[in-house]
Design a protein around this motif. Sequence first.
Motif, short mmCIF file in Angstrom:
data_model
loop_
_atom_site.label_atom_id
_atom_site.label_comp_id
_atom_site.label_asym_id
_atom_site.label_seq_id
_atom_site.Cartn_x
_atom_site.Cartn_y
_atom_site.Cartn_z
N CYS A 60 1.08 4.36 -2.75
CA CYS A 60 0.83 5.77 -2.41
C CYS A 60 2.02 6.64 -2.79
O CYS A 60 1.85 7.79 -3.22
N CYS A 61 3.24 6.12 -2.63
CA CYS A 61 4.43 6.86 -3.06
C CYS A 61 4.44 7.06 -4.57
O CYS A 61 4.87 8.12 -5.08
N MET A 63 -6.74 1.33 -4.93
CA MET A 63 -6.74 1.68 -3.51
C MET A 63 -7.80 0.90 -2.74
O MET A 63 -7.54 0.32 -1.68
N LEU A 86 -0.90 11.57 0.36
CA LEU A 86 0.27 11.52 -0.52
C LEU A 86 -0.08 12.01 -1.93
O LEU A 86 0.77 12.60 -2.61
N THR A 87 -1.31 11.77 -2.37
CA THR A 87 -1.72 12.30 -3.67
C THR A 87 -1.73 13.81 -3.64
O THR A 87 -1.18 14.49 -4.53
N TYR A 96 -3.70 7.53 1.34
CA TYR A 96 -3.79 7.63 -0.13
C TYR A 96 -4.02 9.08 -0.55
O TYR A 96 -3.31 9.63 -1.41
N THR A 97 -5.01 9.72 0.07
CA THR A 97 -5.34 11.10 -0.28
C THR A 97 -4.21 12.06 0.10
O THR A 97 -3.88 12.99 -0.65
N SER A 100 -6.78 4.58 6.20
CA SER A 100 -6.12 3.99 5.03
C SER A 100 -6.32 4.87 3.80
O SER A 100 -5.36 5.18 3.08
N THR A 101 -7.57 5.25 3.56
CA THR A 101 -7.81 6.11 2.40
C THR A 101 -7.22 7.50 2.62
O THR A 101 -6.88 8.19 1.67
N LEU A 125 1.77 7.40 -6.40
CA LEU A 125 0.81 8.47 -6.65
C LEU A 125 1.40 9.85 -6.32
O LEU A 125 1.10 10.84 -7.00
N TYR A 174 0.82 -1.22 0.00
CA TYR A 174 0.00 0.00 0.00
C TYR A 174 0.85 1.27 0.00
O TYR A 174 0.57 2.21 -0.75
N MET A 175 1.88 1.31 0.83
CA MET A 175 2.69 2.53 0.91
C MET A 175 3.49 2.76 -0.38
O MET A 175 3.67 3.90 -0.81
#
Length: 426
Positions: free
Chosen positions: A222-223, A335, A354-355, A351-352, A347-348, A225, A218-219
Amino acid sequence: MNLDPKIQKRLRLIIYTQCVGTVSMVLLQNGFVLTYALKLGIPPHGILLLFSMQPLIGMLLTLPLAYAADCFGKKRIGAFGATLSAIGFLLLPAAGSLPWSSGALWLGILVFSVGIAANTASWFALLSPIIPAEVRGRFFGKLRVSWQTVGLIFSLVVAGLLKWRESISLYQLVLVIAGLLLVVRRCLYTKIPELEPQRAKGDGFFRSLGRVIKIPGYMSFCCYLFLLGLFTGASVTLFGLLEKQELGFSDSRIVVMGNLLAIGSIAGFFVGGKMVDRFGTHRVFLVTHGLFAVALTGFCIRGLLPLDPVWLAGLMTITFGMVNAAFGIAASSEMLALIPPEDKSLSTGVYTTLTWAGVAASNLLVGQTLRLGVLSPEWQLGTLTLSAYDTILLGSAILMGLSSVTLGLVPSVLNVRSQSLPNPRR
């Protein structure tokens, strides 16, 4: 979609909620707020800093707000955010009538950004149990096609009004309407059911965050993104500044370009949703890298192509909107497939965060580069005469092409590669 009527009703409510609230975001993306800010006397580098406010606030506040949503309820935090976003956006038209117009505009964007961060922090976690896994790609495609279509229609009307009159009062009227629609969105949002109960408050923030960080793959995703946001986050604002200051487009024509961006987005959402469900996210990620580079480069080679700059700008804007939308569908689907049943908002939120961090960094870096004047305002590349905006777009295109190697950070791509390798035990 052959779904239970109760589920279909909930999905329609989600679509209605986003459709009435989308106008504010469309006005931020289609050049309307950009031209409004220019009329209020804000310089180009200040506009880029202004447009970095929302992703910057999102980067800073999403994680604590997402943790609060898991502890105190997703709808409670989301409704608070919906209220703030309406208040903040309604400050924007007030800025045109105040002696401290720049300060009022900054304050409005600040309050609006905090509200969007609070609402977004729990949005995907609220939707996750409502949307059946087998139709995620198609539903997100339909959702985004719907709100982009509403935004496009509104934007076409605005472009027509600007051809008739480009006064501050007209800008204020449009912004007031968009702010009132955010109030309607807040009312609809409260009707969306929260199907998962809030979590017991026993775990602390850092312990919960530690669990999220340990989610396999997951990380790294996100990186990935973050890097894509860094390379493309300022592109749409740069398109508008280049069109206004280098190509001499009128305010109404810039809004038309924003409409073309929306048309491209609608096509990208429709095609991207079907591609994700049929071929998987990894193929969408692979294709979009190359097309991002094409769209960014196309603006800069306008002197080499036998097309009027208006037509070329329109074509590249449609292409960028389509590619960005398809990429967004793939990213959302990837995601939701990775997050665990617990700590969904947090969790989300990662994601948000780092985006938005990538987009904020992109706008801040570009804004500071223009403010310091480190790039030549005019230079030659063969027969091409290019500006500082072209330099940045060309650099972004090159980075997008080179960043194809970062696809190894995407779990679905890793899985495809591992499945294609021969098994030595066979």
